[in-house]
Design a protein around this motif. Structure first.
Motif: not given
Length: 259
Positions: A152, A250, A254
């Motif tokens: 990430v 993201w 998520r």
């Protein structure tokens, strides 16, 4: 602040992550008067910090790297490898740099895997707060010899992207990367979660691209990425796909809200 990790490391283990950082964050490094990068939790041997310095300096020769470890014995063992631009410090998530210097990059590889998922957000917040303006936090996991990575990328505002990277010749299907999902996602690879749906579609696109395998695994991966981009917000293109990478926003992966 933090917990001592197993410390497992091997030379070249983080090469895919390092190359991605140099390619995508080089502009921010060049724009910093004194670019400092942190290798957080480098482990029982200093190889990853040594390699990070070499790779970043091909892009920004002025880069300095500081390896930070919570185990004092590991810091003592790394000290003989210090040289111009490379230093080792004792510490943890507080990222203690001389003069309260803010790093433009924090790389935390294979550090949070031993923590509970519920602890990740607080660690991310603490590390993001240590970044210089325009800085980047890269946190993720890879296998022991660097064939498979998932990480990430986070700015000061929060998580931005998730990158899947692999040595294509060793890949049977993209969902093999699931075992290397970072702690924030690894327990979410179940039906009903976005990351599970993404890996399902990734496998389907890989299977549909099978005819391209006759041109090599790289061409199959590129075709797979093109098909995947029709339904998922990929942020990269063929230049990075050729490296065996795919990066997705993201927000698309998520974790689903509780309840």
């Amino acid at each position: 602040m933090g917990t001592v990790t197993r410390g497992t490391t091997n030379p070249n283990r983080l090469r895919r992550m390092d190359r991605w950082i140099a390619a995508t964050h080089g502009t921010a490094l060049r724009g910093c008067a004194d670019p400092v990068a942190v290798d957080l939790g480098y482990g029982a041997a200093p190889w990853t910090a040594v390699e990070l310095l070499g790779r970043l300096r091909t892009t920004v020769p002025a880069t300095r790297v500081v390896g930070i470890e919570i185990d004092p014995a590991r810091v003592a063992a790394a000290k003989p490898y210090e040289r111009e631009g490379l230093a080792f410090r004792h510490g943890g998530f507080e990222v203690p740099l001389e003069g309260a210097k803010a790093p433009v990059l924090i790389r935390a590889a294979n550090v949070l895997r031993q923590y509970d998922e519920a602890e990740v957000a607080a660690v991310w917040e603490r590390l993001r707060a240590r970044l210089a303006p325009g800085g980047l936090l890269v946190e993720g996991t890879c296998d022991e010899i660097g064939r498979r990575h998932v990480w990430v990328a986070l700015g000061q505002e929060g998580p931005r992207t998730v990158t899947f990277a692999t040595r294509l010749g060793s890949l049977e299907r993209p969902s093999d990367l699931a075992e290397r999902l970072p702690k924030a996602l690894i327990h979410r690879n179940v039906p009903g979660e976005p990351v599970h749906a993404f890996l399902r579609d990734f496998d389907r696109a890989w299977a549909a691209a099978a005819p391209y395998a006759s041109f090599g695994a790289r061409q199959r991966w590129i075709r797979c990425a093109r098909d995947l981009s029709a339904d998922w917000p990929l942020t990269d293109g063929p230049g990075r796909w050729r490296q065996g990478e795919i990066t997705v926003r993201w927000e698309a992966l998520r974790p689903a809200p509780a309840g």
